[in-house]
Scaffold this active site. Structure first.
Site, PDB file in Angstrom:
ATOM      1  N   LYS A 113     -13.436  -7.759  -5.738  1.00 45.82           N
ATOM      2  CA  LYS A 113     -13.807  -8.002  -4.528  1.00 45.82           C
ATOM      3  C   LYS A 113     -15.071  -8.398  -4.347  1.00 45.82           C
ATOM      4  O   LYS A 113     -16.054  -7.597  -4.338  1.00 45.82           O
ATOM      5  CB  LYS A 113     -13.361  -6.786  -3.573  1.00 45.82           C
ATOM      6  CG  LYS A 113     -11.941  -6.437  -3.420  1.00 45.82           C
ATOM      7  CD  LYS A 113     -11.896  -5.236  -2.488  1.00 45.82           C
ATOM      8  CE  LYS A 113     -10.483  -4.679  -2.174  1.00 45.82           C
ATOM      9  NZ  LYS A 113      -9.595  -4.017  -3.288  1.00 45.82           N
TER      10      LYS A 113
ATOM     11  N   LYS B 250       0.745  -1.206   0.024  1.00 48.97           N
ATOM     12  CA  LYS B 250       0.092  -0.052   0.121  1.00 48.97           C
ATOM     13  C   LYS B 250       1.033   1.263   0.098  1.00 48.97           C
ATOM     14  O   LYS B 250       1.773   1.369   0.749  1.00 48.97           O
ATOM     15  CB  LYS B 250      -0.899   0.074   1.387  1.00 48.97           C
ATOM     16  CG  LYS B 250      -1.947  -1.173   1.469  1.00 48.97           C
ATOM     17  CD  LYS B 250      -3.134  -0.805   0.816  1.00 48.97           C
ATOM     18  CE  LYS B 250      -4.201  -1.860   1.051  1.00 48.97           C
ATOM     19  NZ  LYS B 250      -5.533  -1.423   0.509  1.00 48.97           N
TER      20      LYS B 250
END
Length: 350
Positions: free
Chosen positions: A257, A149
Site C-alpha cells: 500500500k 475480510k
C-alpha cells in the site's frame, strides 16, 4: 513554488467493518503545489489506528513539509522517512505539478483507455447476511477474484460463507483471497489455516498480528496455502530492514500500500527485494479518495503485474471526486472521456 495542505473527511456510504472496528468516515489530507500558474495535488492517505505515522504531530509535519517544499521531492522523501503517507503525498504532488494535466501522472495504454487491470472485489466484514449479499453482488458483477475480510464474525460462519462460494464456483472460476488482519491467535493460527485450506484459497493476508516474526516465519513454512504479509510491512523503513524481514519470514506474497510504505519509491524498494527472493506481490489502495487511487492505479499499471490488484475502493464514499476510473466485469478501466470533478479553488479558500 508554493505549497499548502488541507484536511478532507470522506464519508462512507455505509459503515465499513474491519477487525479494528467499524468506520463511518475516513480522514485524508491533500498537499497542493503551485508554480508558474500551474497546480499539482497529492494525497496523504493516513489511516488512523493503522498507519505508522498516526502521530500527534502529523499536521505539524505537514506544515513543516509545505514550509520546506523548496528542498524538492527527493530530499523531502528522506526527511519524511517516518511519515510514509506524507512521502506519498509529496511524490504525487510533484508528479502532478510536472504533468500537463494534474491528474494524468503516468500516461500509458491504461490512461488512454486501451487496457485495463484485473482487480479483486472486496467483501467487507459484517453480519452473515451482509457478507453473503456482497459476495453474490461481486460474483454477479463479473469478478473472478474476491477478497473477504474475516475475523469479525464467528469463524464457523465464515467457513460456511466460503463453502457457499465453492459450492457454486470452482477455484478456476473464482479465486478467493482472505484477509485476517492479524485476528488469529498465535496458538490456533495453524489449525485455522488447515480448516481454511479445504476451500482452495489463493492466499491469506496477515493471519497473526505483526511483530511475531518467529511465529509468522513458522506459519509461512507450514501453512497448507500461501501467506501474504500486509501490516507486517508497516513501519519497516530502510532497505536493510526490509530485506532482513523478508529473509527471516520468507512469505509467499507481500501486499503493498503506497500510503503505508513510503509512496512509489518505498513500494519500489519492496518490489525489488520481493523479486530478488522470488516472493510474489501485488498493490492495493488504502481507502484513499479517487485522487490517491488514481495515482496508485496509473503507477501500478506500469509495473506489469498480472495478478489481480486491490484497487477498487473509489465507490465507497458519498463525497468522493468524480473521475475517469470505472470498474466493469472485475476490471479497472480509465474512461478518458470522463472529466474530473475537482475544483482547486475550493481548497484554496479553506
Amino acid at each position: 513554488m508554493k505549497a499548502s495542505y488541507y484536511k478532507y473527511i470522506l464519508d462512507f456510504k455505509r459503515p465499513s467493518g474491519t477487525s479494528r472496528g467499524v468506520m463511518n468516515e475516513k480522514e485524508t489530507w491533500f498537499i497542493i503545489l503551485e508554480q508558474d500558474g500551474k497546480k499539482g495535488i497529492g494525497e496523504c492517505g493516513i489511516l488512523r489506528g493503522l498507519s505508522i505515522d498516526d502521530r500527534p504531530d502529523y499536521e505539524e509535519k505537514l506544515q513543516w513539509t509545505c514550509a520546506n517544499i523548496q528542498l524538492g521531492k527527493d530530499q523531502l522523501w528522506e526527511a519524511l522517512l517516518e511519515y510514509p503517507s506524507i512521502q506519498f503525498g509529496v511524490e504525487m504532488a510533484f508528479q502532478s505539478l510536472a504533468s500537463e494535466n494534474p491528474f494524468l501522472l503516468f500516461p500509458s495504454d491504461f490512461t488512454n483507455g486501451k487496457k485495463s487491470m484485473v482487480i479483486n472485489g472486496l467483501v467487507w466484514m459484517g453480519t452473515e447476511g451482509f457478507m453473503k449479499e456482497q459476495i453474490e453482488e461481486k460474483l454477479a458483477d463479473g469478478f473472478t477474484c474476491i477478497k473477504l475480510k474475516i475475523g469479525a464474525i464467528d469463524f464457523d460462519v465464515e467457513l460456511q460463507l466460503l463453502r457457499f462460494i465453492r459450492q457454486h464456483f470452482s477455484p478456476e472460476q473464482v479465486e478467493i483471497r482472505v484477509d485476517a488482519n492479524g485476528d488469529f491467535g498465535l496458538d490456533i493460527a495453524l489449525d485455522k489455516l488447515k480448516q481454511l485450506s479445504e476451500f482452495e484459497l489463493h492466499s491469506i493476508e496477515q493471519p497473526i498480528l505483526k511483530n511475531n516474526t518467529d511465529r509468522m516465519a513458522e506459519l509461512c513454512r507450514r501453512s497448507p496455502f500461501p501467506i501474504a504479509l500486509d501490516e507486517e510491512l508497516i513501519g519497516v523503513f530502510t532497505v536493510a530492514e526490509k530485506e532482513d524481514l523478508l529473509v527471516k519470514i520468507k512469505p509467499q506474497y507481500i501486499i503493498l500500500k503506497p500510503s503505508f510504505v513510503g509512496g512509489f519509491r518505498g513500494t519500489q524498494e519492496w518490489i525489488s527485494l520481493a523479486e530478488k527472493y522470488k516472493i510474489g506481490w501485488w498493490i492495493t489502495s488504502a481507502l484513499e479518495s479517487n485522487i490517491g487511487l488514481n495515482a496508485i492505479a496509473q503507477w501500478t499499471f506500469l509495473q506489469h503485474n498480472l495478478l489481480p490488484q486491490g484497487l477498487g475502493t473509489g465507490a465507497l464514499y458519498t463525497n468522493n471526486f468524480d473521475c475517469p476510473l470505472a470498474v466493469s466485469e472485475g476490471q479497472l478501466w480509465y474512461e478518458k472521456e470522463v472529466n474530473w470533478e475537482f475544483d482547486f479553488n475550493e481548497f484554496s479558500s479553506l
